[in-house]
Structures are given as structure tokens and as C-alpha cells.
Enzyme design. Structure first.
Site, PDB file in Angstrom:
ATOM      1  N   ASN A  81      17.531  -8.439  -2.518  1.00  0.00           N
ATOM      2  CA  ASN A  81      18.361  -7.660  -3.239  1.00  0.00           C
ATOM      3  C   ASN A  81      17.565  -7.304  -4.255  1.00  0.00           C
ATOM      4  OD1 ASN A  81      20.318  -6.226  -4.756  1.00  0.00           O
ATOM      5  ND2 ASN A  81      21.635  -8.115  -5.245  1.00  0.00           N
ATOM      6  N   LYS A 135      18.468  -5.110  -6.645  1.00  0.00           N
ATOM      7  CA  LYS A 135      19.263  -4.877  -7.619  1.00  0.00           C
ATOM      8  C   LYS A 135      18.786  -3.324  -8.234  1.00  0.00           C
ATOM      9  CE  LYS A 135      20.321  -9.481  -8.114  1.00  0.00           C
ATOM     10  NZ  LYS A 135      20.704 -10.584  -9.124  1.00  0.00           N
ATOM     11  N   HIS A 141      28.945  -8.631  -4.906  1.00  0.00           N
ATOM     12  CA  HIS A 141      28.113  -9.187  -5.742  1.00  0.00           C
ATOM     13  C   HIS A 141      28.577  -9.771  -6.748  1.00  0.00           C
ATOM     14  CE1 HIS A 141      24.396 -10.291  -7.725  1.00  0.00           C
ATOM     15  NE2 HIS A 141      23.960 -10.483  -6.817  1.00  0.00           N
ATOM     16  N   GLU A 195      27.739  -9.755  -9.902  1.00  0.00           N
ATOM     17  CA  GLU A 195      27.414  -8.750 -11.002  1.00  0.00           C
ATOM     18  C   GLU A 195      28.254  -7.605 -10.945  1.00  0.00           C
ATOM     19  OE1 GLU A 195      23.292  -8.186 -10.283  1.00  0.00           O
ATOM     20  OE2 GLU A 195      22.828 -10.172 -11.054  1.00  0.00           O
ATOM     21  N   GLU A 250      26.607 -17.484  -3.752  1.00  0.00           N
ATOM     22  CA  GLU A 250      25.738 -17.341  -5.015  1.00  0.00           C
ATOM     23  C   GLU A 250      26.363 -18.063  -6.257  1.00  0.00           C
ATOM     24  OE1 GLU A 250      22.471 -13.954  -4.288  1.00  0.00           O
ATOM     25  OE2 GLU A 250      24.347 -13.079  -4.911  1.00  0.00           O
ATOM     26  N   GLY A 273      19.423 -15.375 -11.450  1.00  0.00           N
ATOM     27  CA  GLY A 273      18.238 -14.898 -12.374  1.00  0.00           C
ATOM     28  C   GLY A 273      18.116 -15.740 -13.652  1.00  0.00           C
ATOM     29  N   SER A 328      18.080 -17.684  -7.796  1.00  0.00           N
ATOM     30  CA  SER A 328      16.993 -18.164  -7.952  1.00  0.00           C
ATOM     31  C   SER A 328      15.989 -18.937  -7.053  1.00  0.00           C
ATOM     32  CB  SER A 328      17.021 -19.184  -9.148  1.00  0.00           C
ATOM     33  OG  SER A 328      17.399 -18.546 -10.442  1.00  0.00           O
ATOM     34  N   GLY A 363      15.132 -11.614  -7.810  1.00  0.00           N
ATOM     35  CA  GLY A 363      13.816 -11.608  -8.388  1.00  0.00           C
ATOM     36  C   GLY A 363      12.579 -11.642  -7.476  1.00  0.00           C
TER      37      GLY A 363
HETATM   38  P1  13P Z   1      17.916 -14.155  -8.161  1.00  0.00           P
HETATM   39  O1  13P Z   1      17.141 -14.575  -7.007  1.00  0.00           O
HETATM   40  O2  13P Z   1      16.911 -13.284  -9.271  1.00  0.00           O
HETATM   41  O3  13P Z   1      18.452 -15.201  -8.946  1.00  0.00           O
HETATM   42  O4  13P Z   1      19.014 -13.273  -7.985  1.00  0.00           O
HETATM   43  C1  13P Z   1      20.016 -13.757  -6.881  1.00  0.00           C
HETATM   44  C2  13P Z   1      21.108 -12.860  -6.558  1.00  0.00           C
HETATM   45  O5  13P Z   1      21.937 -12.193  -7.161  1.00  0.00           O
HETATM   46  C3  13P Z   1      20.774 -11.965  -5.211  1.00  0.00           C
HETATM   47  O6  13P Z   1      21.769 -11.222  -4.797  1.00  0.00           O
END
Ligand code: 13P
Length: 238
Positions: A8, A10, A95, A97, A162, A168, A200, A222
Site C-alpha cells: 500500500n 498510500k 483502511h 487511515e 492492521e 507506521g 510495520s 512503508g
Molecule cells: P506500515 O507498513 O508503514 O506500518 O503501514 C501498514 C499499512 O497501513 C498498510 O496498509
């Protein structure tokens, strides 16, 4: 079950990232190509470029969100049908977020339904906050998100667990906690649904996470931005 390794991106990436899926593909030996399903979900702006660039590779391209309706007066929105038209195969829905920005499980369910309508596979995201985990209600919260976010009579879908506090932050859930939550989700959704872990995930921890029972892949933020890291994670999915 064939593992799914999904990146992802983002809100990251410009047109000069168009060659990244190809760079990533070239890092994968043939065994991983057939044994692991690989997906990259870039921002909307790059879907077309990446679908074109990934032709002839084993990489699939997906989206990070969609609107529930097929078309209409929804300024700034993008429908699942438009994403299918571009060649997307999956859509991430719900998600954390987006949930944090006000998206409810009802909204997520409508978006998952839109993905089905367009012939795409939704990746339905769920996960508790740190407060909810510390209050001992993580399983309850995740179960409620799952039952609220899966439409009636669903087609094929994927669940991504998640934990919000692991996204993150560099803080990964303990393998024991992942195992417990995934077993709990498995009981709810049955044996046929792929369950991804996200939060992560990095080359250094992916092996243990992907070897956990009922973990059928990962949703990676990330670390999916670097072709070498994504390939290193995919290699551990076997
Ligand atoms: P990270 O791997 O950066 O923690 O993000 C996870 C995520 O939100 C994937 O959708």
C-alpha cells in the site's frame, strides 16, 4: 492457500516511480512468482502507468479506496468501475487511515459491494486502536468491524488485520497476539478467506509473521516503497 503480498503506497509516488514494479519483479526468482501473489496499490494517479508497466510481469495493481456508486455527481470521487476500467484487480477498503477520517463499517460494506459489482476483490481492513487493545476489547472491536464491513452474499474478499497502533510506528504486534487475532478472525470468516497482517511489516520481521498460523500474507506500507524490501518480504512468504 497462496499467500498475498500487497504493498500500500498510500499517498506516495510520482510518475518517475513507474518502473518500480518492474524493478521489483526482476528481483523475484521464478519460485516466488508462481507461489506468491504480488499486488501493488499506488495512488489513483499512478494506476494507469503501473498497469501498463506491469504488463508481462506477475505483479498486479490495485487501488486504495473507491466510491460506493458507479457514477454521478460526486466531485473528486472515483468509482470501482473506473478502477476496473484502468486494469486494477483489487481495492483496499476501510483502511484505518480512512476510518479515522470518518468512514464507518457501513460505508466500507458499500465500497466492498461496489468492488464486487465491478468484478474486483476488496481487501477489507480492520484493526483496533491502542486504547481498545489496552481495554481488552480488541477482539470484540475487530469482530464488529468485520461483521459490519462484509456485504450480504459476498463474492471473494480478503481481510487485512492492521492494529492501528502498529501502523507506521515501527511497533509490531507480538506474533502470539497476531496468532490469536487471526484465529479469532478465521472462526468468524471461515477457511476460504485470505487473512493478511499489516503494521510495520519489514524484511526483518516478515518471516516470523508470515509463518504464523492463519496469516496468508501481508499488507505493507512503508517497506513496499522500496523494491528490494518488498522482494525480501515476498521471498519469506513461502
Ligand atoms: P506500515 O507498513 O508503514 O506500518 O503501514 C501498514 C499499512 O497501513 C498498510 O496498509
Amino acid at each position: 492457500m497462496r499467500p498475498l503480498i500487497a504493498g500500500n503506497w498510500k499517498m506516495n509516488g510520482r510518475t518517475d516511480w513507474t518502473d518500480r514494479p518492474v524493478a521489483f519483479d526482476s528481483l523475484l526468482p521464478s519460485r516466488e512468482r508462481t507461489s506468491v501473489e504480488i499486488l501493488i496499490c499506488p495512488p489513483f494517479t499512478l494506476i494507469s502507468n503501473l498497469v501498463e508497466a506491469a504488463k508481462g510481469t506477475d505483479i498486479q495493481i490495485g487501488a486504495q479506496n473507491c466510491h460506493a456508486n458507479e457514477a454521478g455527481a460526486h466531485t473528486g470521487e472515483i468509482s470501482a468501475e473506473m478502477l476496473a476500467d484502468l486494469g486494477a484487480a483489487y481495492i483496499i477498503v476501510g483502511h484505518s487511515e480512512r476510518r479515522a477520517a470518518g468512514e464507518s463499517s457501513d460505508d466500507v460494506s458499500l465500497k466492498a459491494q461496489a468492488a464486487f459489482r465491478a468484478g474486483l476483490t476488496p481487501i477489507i481492513c480492520v484493526g483496533e486502536t491502542l486504547e481498545e487493545r489496552e481495554a481488552g476489547s480488541a477482539k470484540e472491536i475487530v469482530s464488529a468491524q468485520i461483521s459490519g464491513s462484509i456485504p450480504e452474499n459476498p463474492n471473494k474478499f480478503v481481510i487485512a488485520y492492521e492494529p492501528v497502533w502498529a501502523i507506521g510506528t515501527g511497533r509490531v504486534a507480538e506474533v502470539g497476539d497476531i496468532a490469536q487475532m487471526h484465529e479469532h478472525i478465521r472462526e468468524q470468516v471461515g477457511p476460504a478467506v485470505r487473512l493478511l497482517y499489516g503494521g510495520s511489516v519489514k524484511p526483518g520481521n516478515a518471516g516470523d509473521i508470515l509463518a504464523t498460523p492463519n496469516v496468508n500474507g501481508a499488507l505493507i506500507g512503508g517497506a513496499s516503497l522500496k523494491a528490494e524490501d518488498l522482494a525480501a518480504i515476498a521471498r519469506q512468504a513461502l
